[in-house]
Design an enzyme around this catalytic site. Sequence first.
Site, PDB file in Angstrom:
ATOM      1  N   LYS A 122       0.882  -1.180   0.000  1.00  0.00           N
ATOM      2  CA  LYS A 122       0.000   0.000   0.000  1.00  0.00           C
ATOM      3  C   LYS A 122       0.915   1.223   0.000  1.00  0.00           C
ATOM      4  O   LYS A 122       1.448   1.623   1.034  1.00  0.00           O
ATOM      5  CB  LYS A 122      -0.896  -0.025   1.242  1.00  0.00           C
ATOM      6  CG  LYS A 122      -2.238   0.669   1.065  1.00  0.00           C
ATOM      7  CD  LYS A 122      -2.160   2.134   0.686  1.00  0.00           C
ATOM      8  CE  LYS A 122      -1.916   3.034   1.861  1.00  0.00           C
ATOM      9  NZ  LYS A 122      -1.654   4.434   1.455  1.00  0.00           N
ATOM     10  N   GLU A 129       9.540   1.620  10.906  1.00  0.00           N
ATOM     11  CA  GLU A 129      10.586   2.644  10.720  1.00  0.00           C
ATOM     12  C   GLU A 129       9.877   3.979  10.732  1.00  0.00           C
ATOM     13  O   GLU A 129       9.161   4.319   9.790  1.00  0.00           O
ATOM     14  CB  GLU A 129      11.323   2.411   9.407  1.00  0.00           C
ATOM     15  CG  GLU A 129      12.200   1.172   9.476  1.00  0.00           C
ATOM     16  CD  GLU A 129      12.930   0.873   8.193  1.00  0.00           C
ATOM     17  OE1 GLU A 129      12.855   1.670   7.246  1.00  0.00           O
ATOM     18  OE2 GLU A 129      13.575  -0.181   8.146  1.00  0.00           O
ATOM     19  N   CYS A 181      14.023  10.648   7.037  1.00  0.00           N
ATOM     20  CA  CYS A 181      13.887  10.235   8.429  1.00  0.00           C
ATOM     21  C   CYS A 181      15.207  10.337   9.183  1.00  0.00           C
ATOM     22  O   CYS A 181      15.237  10.621  10.366  1.00  0.00           O
ATOM     23  CB  CYS A 181      13.362   8.810   8.491  1.00  0.00           C
ATOM     24  SG  CYS A 181      14.385   7.663   7.558  1.00  0.00           S
ATOM     25  N   GLU A 198       9.306  16.841  14.711  1.00  0.00           N
ATOM     26  CA  GLU A 198       9.849  16.546  13.383  1.00  0.00           C
ATOM     27  C   GLU A 198       9.176  17.465  12.352  1.00  0.00           C
ATOM     28  O   GLU A 198       7.969  17.363  12.137  1.00  0.00           O
ATOM     29  CB  GLU A 198       9.582  15.078  13.022  1.00  0.00           C
ATOM     30  CG  GLU A 198      10.244  14.661  11.718  1.00  0.00           C
ATOM     31  CD  GLU A 198       9.876  13.237  11.289  1.00  0.00           C
ATOM     32  OE1 GLU A 198       8.683  12.878  11.368  1.00  0.00           O
ATOM     33  OE2 GLU A 198      10.784  12.513  10.859  1.00  0.00           O
TER      34      GLU A 198
HETATM   35  P1  NAD Z   1       2.341   8.554   7.273  1.00  0.00           P
HETATM   36  O1  NAD Z   1       2.475   7.762   8.525  1.00  0.00           O
HETATM   37  O2  NAD Z   1       1.337   9.649   7.245  1.00  0.00           O
HETATM   38  O3  NAD Z   1       1.948   7.591   6.053  1.00  0.00           O
HETATM   39  C1  NAD Z   1       2.748   6.483   5.700  1.00  0.00           C
HETATM   40  C2  NAD Z   1       1.854   5.426   5.082  1.00  0.00           C
HETATM   41  O4  NAD Z   1       0.945   4.954   6.059  1.00  0.00           O
HETATM   42  C3  NAD Z   1       1.019   5.911   3.913  1.00  0.00           C
HETATM   43  O5  NAD Z   1       1.014   4.926   2.914  1.00  0.00           O
HETATM   44  C4  NAD Z   1      -0.352   6.079   4.525  1.00  0.00           C
HETATM   45  O6  NAD Z   1      -1.400   5.945   3.604  1.00  0.00           O
HETATM   46  C5  NAD Z   1      -0.373   4.940   5.516  1.00  0.00           C
HETATM   47  N1  NAD Z   1      -1.325   5.086   6.619  1.00  0.00           N
HETATM   48  C6  NAD Z   1      -1.772   6.222   7.201  1.00  0.00           C
HETATM   49  N2  NAD Z   1      -2.653   5.930   8.179  1.00  0.00           N
HETATM   50  C7  NAD Z   1      -2.759   4.574   8.217  1.00  0.00           C
HETATM   51  C8  NAD Z   1      -3.498   3.666   9.019  1.00  0.00           C
HETATM   52  N3  NAD Z   1      -4.315   4.086   9.975  1.00  0.00           N
HETATM   53  N4  NAD Z   1      -3.354   2.351   8.791  1.00  0.00           N
HETATM   54  C9  NAD Z   1      -2.523   1.885   7.835  1.00  0.00           C
HETATM   55  N5  NAD Z   1      -1.800   2.712   7.038  1.00  0.00           N
HETATM   56  C10 NAD Z   1      -1.916   4.033   7.237  1.00  0.00           C
HETATM   57  O7  NAD Z   1       3.790   9.061   6.921  1.00  0.00           O
HETATM   58  P2  NAD Z   1       4.221  10.036   5.720  1.00  0.00           P
HETATM   59  O8  NAD Z   1       3.768  11.415   6.055  1.00  0.00           O
HETATM   60  O9  NAD Z   1       3.800   9.416   4.443  1.00  0.00           O
HETATM   61  O10 NAD Z   1       5.814   9.933   5.781  1.00  0.00           O
HETATM   62  C11 NAD Z   1       6.620  10.759   6.561  1.00  0.00           C
HETATM   63  C12 NAD Z   1       7.052  10.065   7.838  1.00  0.00           C
HETATM   64  O11 NAD Z   1       7.744   8.861   7.530  1.00  0.00           O
HETATM   65  C13 NAD Z   1       8.019  10.884   8.661  1.00  0.00           C
HETATM   66  O12 NAD Z   1       7.665  10.833  10.016  1.00  0.00           O
HETATM   67  C14 NAD Z   1       9.361  10.190   8.448  1.00  0.00           C
HETATM   68  O13 NAD Z   1      10.302  10.363   9.465  1.00  0.00           O
HETATM   69  C15 NAD Z   1       8.920   8.780   8.329  1.00  0.00           C
HETATM   70  N6  NAD Z   1       9.955   7.978   7.650  1.00  0.00           N
HETATM   71  C16 NAD Z   1      10.693   7.113   8.412  1.00  0.00           C
HETATM   72  C17 NAD Z   1      11.711   6.362   7.820  1.00  0.00           C
HETATM   73  C18 NAD Z   1      12.570   5.422   8.641  1.00  0.00           C
HETATM   74  O14 NAD Z   1      13.253   4.599   8.053  1.00  0.00           O
HETATM   75  N7  NAD Z   1      12.565   5.512   9.965  1.00  0.00           N
HETATM   76  C19 NAD Z   1      11.961   6.496   6.455  1.00  0.00           C
HETATM   77  C20 NAD Z   1      11.188   7.396   5.712  1.00  0.00           C
HETATM   78  C21 NAD Z   1      10.173   8.120   6.334  1.00  0.00           C
END
Ligand code: NAD
Length: 514
Positions: free
Chosen positions: A200, A275, A309, A408
């Site tokens: 997804k 992550e 991240c 963040e």
């Molecule tokens: P997000 O959590 O809003 O969304 C990530 C994914 O989760 C999307 O595909 C979204 O549709 C899905 N999602 C949202 N709500 C959900 C739910 N209730 N159930 C299942 N899936 C759901 O994150 P974002 O805004 O897309 O990405 C940015 C974040 O990702 C930042 O906090 C960043 O630090 C983090 N990130 C972490 C790493 C790492 O390796 N630690 C790497 C890249 C990004």
Amino acid sequence: MAEAQGSAPASRFVHNKLRAEALLAKLKADGIGHHIAGKRVASVSGRTFETTSPIDRSVLTEVARGDAADIDAAAMAAQKAFKSWKAMDPDKRRAILHKVADVIEAHQEDIALLECVDTGQAHRFMAKAAVRGAENFRFFADRATEARDGLNLPTRDHWNVTTRVPIGPVGVITPWNTPFMLSTWKIAPALAAGCTVVHKPAEWSPVTADLLPRLLLEAGVPEGVLNTVHGFGEDAGKALTEHRAIKAIGFVGESSTGSAIMAQGAPTLKRVHFELGGKNPVIVFDDADLDRALDAVIFMIYSLNGERCTSSSRLLVQESIAAEFSARVADRVKKLKVGHPLDPATEIGPLVHQRHYDKVCSYFDIARQDGATIAAGGRPFDGPGGGFYVEPTLVTGATNAMRVAQEEVFGPYLTVIPFRDETEAVAIANDVNYGLTGYVWTADMGRALRVADELDAGMIWLNSENVRHLPTPFGGMKASGIGRDGGDYSFDFYMETKNICLAKGSHAVPKLGA
Ligand code: NAD
């Protein structure tokens, strides 16, 4: 000569734009559908959503909007394909996954261009990210043959042999910041382990996620081994985490979403790997090689639009050099090239989406309200196309209690916090909810090792920016994640460890009722 040097990037920019226009015209005509059991399909509900350009806010294309019904079809396809994919000779799986890497390499130019126009990330970084996508497949392909290896733990009367088996169909949920590379980082080990996948992708970056299943089919990955369902987190994402056939969820995204996924997955006892976010410190001591430290500080927060991240979003700098070092950082920040993501000269492109742009911009005022000083940037930027550009920003005069030091921002936004000595540096570094990475710059290796030991972070670089070595563990502590990826660590997540105990026939079996 000067003209000749200047014209190469300019003609590359023109080339990139023309090629991207052709790709976008096709994308607009085709739209984006789900990929389930090797077929491109519309949503069961027939619903779609628009994906927009961060460069000029135009609609790029219509995307199928999946929900529980589409997730169910994808999970069933993954379950059906699991039996034969799991049973496949690992050598054959290895060969197929190497072919995936070949196919990604053959399409790397288009992948990079599409990623730029979909996410706003600068081409100089996305070109490398596309290649890294291929490397991820190659790296895990080579490990497919040893994925099941375990230990022999013999006793006098028994042999104990551990082995690993793939856990089953798994869900992979990814964010929008470097979507192609990140999805391959999760999907490649899952496939190498023998799992099948329902992916997804993030709703703000569906374009290269639409390409990936087609590249896998082209490489000979059997139908149903990778299934992709587009849609929003609260419906498609949630349904994936709740599906009974899905045995584990590999998730990359925000910490609060990780919490939600854990709760959603609880009734079906999902194994989770998270992550999550970061507010990572880079600690610069006054004895450091300050020229190298400066390059690394700038790179680790202003590359990838700061939407990274592992970015070092807090600069902890020793009081004795704080004023001078901050001034050098400010000088460099003011010279960063904000521009069109397809321009090879661009260092910072537009942010991914209106909502994220609004969030990053809100931190300009938050810094002022906190009582910190904006030493560079601090405003939206009027970039080509009128999209979601911001000025790279440097905040000084901050204390660690301020929101700009704790939250963040996930943009090109750096907060500087001075410290007195080693003890205070460690205390400030650890005084956040997150614990993903830490960076330390000092000439004193004893001190570097002491600080590394004390930092609450999953990954620490001493006198270096983030340089990844794929066998090493990747992941965070505290609100930055659960579990580790990389090398064999990935297989621990995507596989079940099984112990088989074999008697030598010499021990006394207890006799009851005899
Ligand atoms: P997000 O959590 O809003 O969304 C990530 C994914 O989760 C999307 O595909 C979204 O549709 C899905 N999602 C949202 N709500 C959900 C739910 N209730 N159930 C299942 N899936 C759901 O994150 P974002 O805004 O897309 O990405 C940015 C974040 O990702 C930042 O906090 C960043 O630090 C983090 N990130 C972490 C790493 C790492 O390796 N630690 C790497 C890249 C990004």
